[in-house]
Design an enzyme around this catalytic site. Structure first.
Site, PDB file in Angstrom:
ATOM      1  N   SER A   9      17.415  94.046  52.402  1.00  0.00           N
ATOM      2  CA  SER A   9      17.626  93.294  53.679  1.00  0.00           C
ATOM      3  C   SER A   9      17.821  91.777  53.265  1.00  0.00           C
ATOM      4  CB  SER A   9      16.519  93.560  54.837  1.00  0.00           C
ATOM      5  OG  SER A   9      16.902  92.378  55.479  1.00  0.00           O
ATOM      6  N   HIS A  32      21.532  95.577  53.152  1.00  0.00           N
ATOM      7  CA  HIS A  32      21.054  95.707  54.716  1.00  0.00           C
ATOM      8  C   HIS A  32      21.492  94.266  55.462  1.00  0.00           C
ATOM      9  CE1 HIS A  32      18.750  97.701  57.760  1.00  0.00           C
ATOM     10  NE2 HIS A  32      18.339  96.541  58.023  1.00  0.00           N
ATOM     11  N   ASP A  34      21.080  92.606  58.705  1.00  0.00           N
ATOM     12  CA  ASP A  34      20.523  92.507  60.216  1.00  0.00           C
ATOM     13  C   ASP A  34      21.116  91.712  61.376  1.00  0.00           C
ATOM     14  OD1 ASP A  34      18.090  94.165  59.764  1.00  0.00           O
ATOM     15  OD2 ASP A  34      17.691  92.701  58.174  1.00  0.00           O
ATOM     16  N   MET A  36      21.300  90.410  64.973  1.00  0.00           N
ATOM     17  CA  MET A  36      20.274  89.877  65.812  1.00  0.00           C
ATOM     18  C   MET A  36      21.159  89.207  66.987  1.00  0.00           C
ATOM     19  SD  MET A  36      16.767  89.553  64.135  1.00  0.00           S
ATOM     20  CE  MET A  36      16.138  90.631  62.742  1.00  0.00           C
ATOM     21  N   HIS A  65      22.638  96.814  60.463  1.00  0.00           N
ATOM     22  CA  HIS A  65      21.623  97.250  61.617  1.00  0.00           C
ATOM     23  C   HIS A  65      21.744  96.311  62.632  1.00  0.00           C
ATOM     24  CE1 HIS A  65      16.740  97.292  62.321  1.00  0.00           C
ATOM     25  NE2 HIS A  65      17.593  97.967  63.244  1.00  0.00           N
ATOM     26  N   MET A  67      20.796  94.887  65.839  1.00  0.00           N
ATOM     27  CA  MET A  67      19.785  94.842  66.916  1.00  0.00           C
ATOM     28  C   MET A  67      20.025  93.974  67.978  1.00  0.00           C
ATOM     29  SD  MET A  67      16.786  94.216  64.135  1.00  0.00           S
ATOM     30  CE  MET A  67      17.912  93.926  62.899  1.00  0.00           C
ATOM     31  N   MET A 136      12.188 102.609  62.610  1.00  0.00           N
ATOM     32  CA  MET A 136      11.471 101.130  62.249  1.00  0.00           C
ATOM     33  C   MET A 136      10.038 101.199  62.207  1.00  0.00           C
ATOM     34  SD  MET A 136      14.052  99.124  62.621  1.00  0.00           S
ATOM     35  CE  MET A 136      13.025  97.598  62.449  1.00  0.00           C
ATOM     36  N   GLY A 143      11.570  89.468  59.505  1.00  0.00           N
ATOM     37  CA  GLY A 143      11.142  90.249  58.456  1.00  0.00           C
ATOM     38  C   GLY A 143       9.610  89.643  58.184  1.00  0.00           C
ATOM     39  N   GLY A 144       9.052  90.304  57.044  1.00  0.00           N
ATOM     40  CA  GLY A 144       8.094  89.693  56.611  1.00  0.00           C
ATOM     41  C   GLY A 144       6.605  90.220  57.622  1.00  0.00           C
ATOM     42  N   ASP A 174      12.535 100.718  57.751  1.00  0.00           N
ATOM     43  CA  ASP A 174      12.732  99.530  57.767  1.00  0.00           C
ATOM     44  C   ASP A 174      11.498  98.693  58.254  1.00  0.00           C
ATOM     45  OD1 ASP A 174      13.729  96.956  57.918  1.00  0.00           O
ATOM     46  OD2 ASP A 174      15.342  97.363  59.252  1.00  0.00           O
TER      47      ASP A 174
END
Ligand code: DX5
Ligand code: ZN
Length: 225
Positions: A9, A32, A34, A36, A65, A67, A136, A143-144, A174
């Site tokens: 990602s 990947h 993300d 958002m 992905h 979101m 998920m 992240g993290g 993920d």
């Protein structure tokens, strides 16, 4: 395509140099991305225009992905932007079957994501409509975060459902996936692994991709590659 796939990602990569960041993970299977919208999750990243530019900058296939709220309206744009796989969240979709079919009809792999608290059993009959199921392993948004072990039984149940129906549906995990957690994801039955901070905080991200792949193979009990 190998059975066990590593999908870094770019969420924790340098957004001002995404082309160069993606060039650092040449042995990855997918990139990947993300997306958002600050509504479905409390964070904002980028949209289809940016994803299209990224698709032009790399030979690696993109795994979007989403979101976002209202994926029914917005997901098709990510197929048009050049993504090889598009994942929408079932919690946000109004008509997941129609949306999965539309994504496939436009030429991408259709994938559906479940937040950690969303059960998989209600979607057993939808699995043939899906090329991938994303489970998920953190609450989506950042992240993290720390890997949620409580999702492992759901990964096992999802693998049992996929195998019971003789499907090829990939099971992606993920969130918090690292050298420390990837083996138990694979042991539970996941075969596609997203890793953000684990890859981009490594000195050599591409080498980390290889290390993650080897560690996943140690846990995997399914058919060999
Ligand atoms: C989180 C995103 C993930 C994120 C994973 O909501 O969907 O793809 O980038 O990052 P790590 O691997 O650091 O948990
Ligand atoms: Zn993601």
């Amino acid at each position: 395509m190998p059975h066990l796939q590593i999908t870094p990602s770019i969420l924790n990569a340098d957004f001002a140099a995404l082309g160069a960041e993606v060039a650092r993970i040449g042995s990855a299977d997918w990139v990947h991305v993300d997306v958002m919208d600050n509504h479905f999750v409390p964070n904002l990243t980028f949209g289809a225009t940016m994803v299209e530019a990224l698709a032009r900058s790399t030979d690696l296939p993109l795994d979007a992905h989403l979101m976002i709220e209202d994926p029914d309206s917005h997901a098709p744009a990510y197929v048009e932007a050049g993504c090889g796989s598009v994942t929408f969240h079932v919690e946000a979709a109004r008509a997941p079957v129609r949306l999965a079919r539309e994504i496939r009809a436009k030429g991408a792999r259709a994938s559906m994501a479940l937040r950690p608290a969303t059960p998989v059993e209600p979607y057993e009959d939808l699995l043939p409509e899906l090329d991938m199921l994303l489970l998920m392993t953190v609450e989506p948004g950042f992240g993290g975060q720390k890997f949620l072990d409580l999702v492992l039984p759901k990964i096992r149940r999802a693998r049992a459902l996929v195998d019971k129906h003789g499907l090829e549906t990939w099971i992606q995990v993920d969130g918090g996936v690292s050298l420390e957690t990837i083996e138990r994801c694979a042991e539970a039955g996941a075969d596609v692994f997203v890793a953000g901070s684990a890859v981009y905080s490594a000195d050599d991200p591409d080498r980390m991709v290889g290390e993650l792949r080897a560690r996943a193979a140690k846990g995997w009990r399914g058919p060999a590659d």
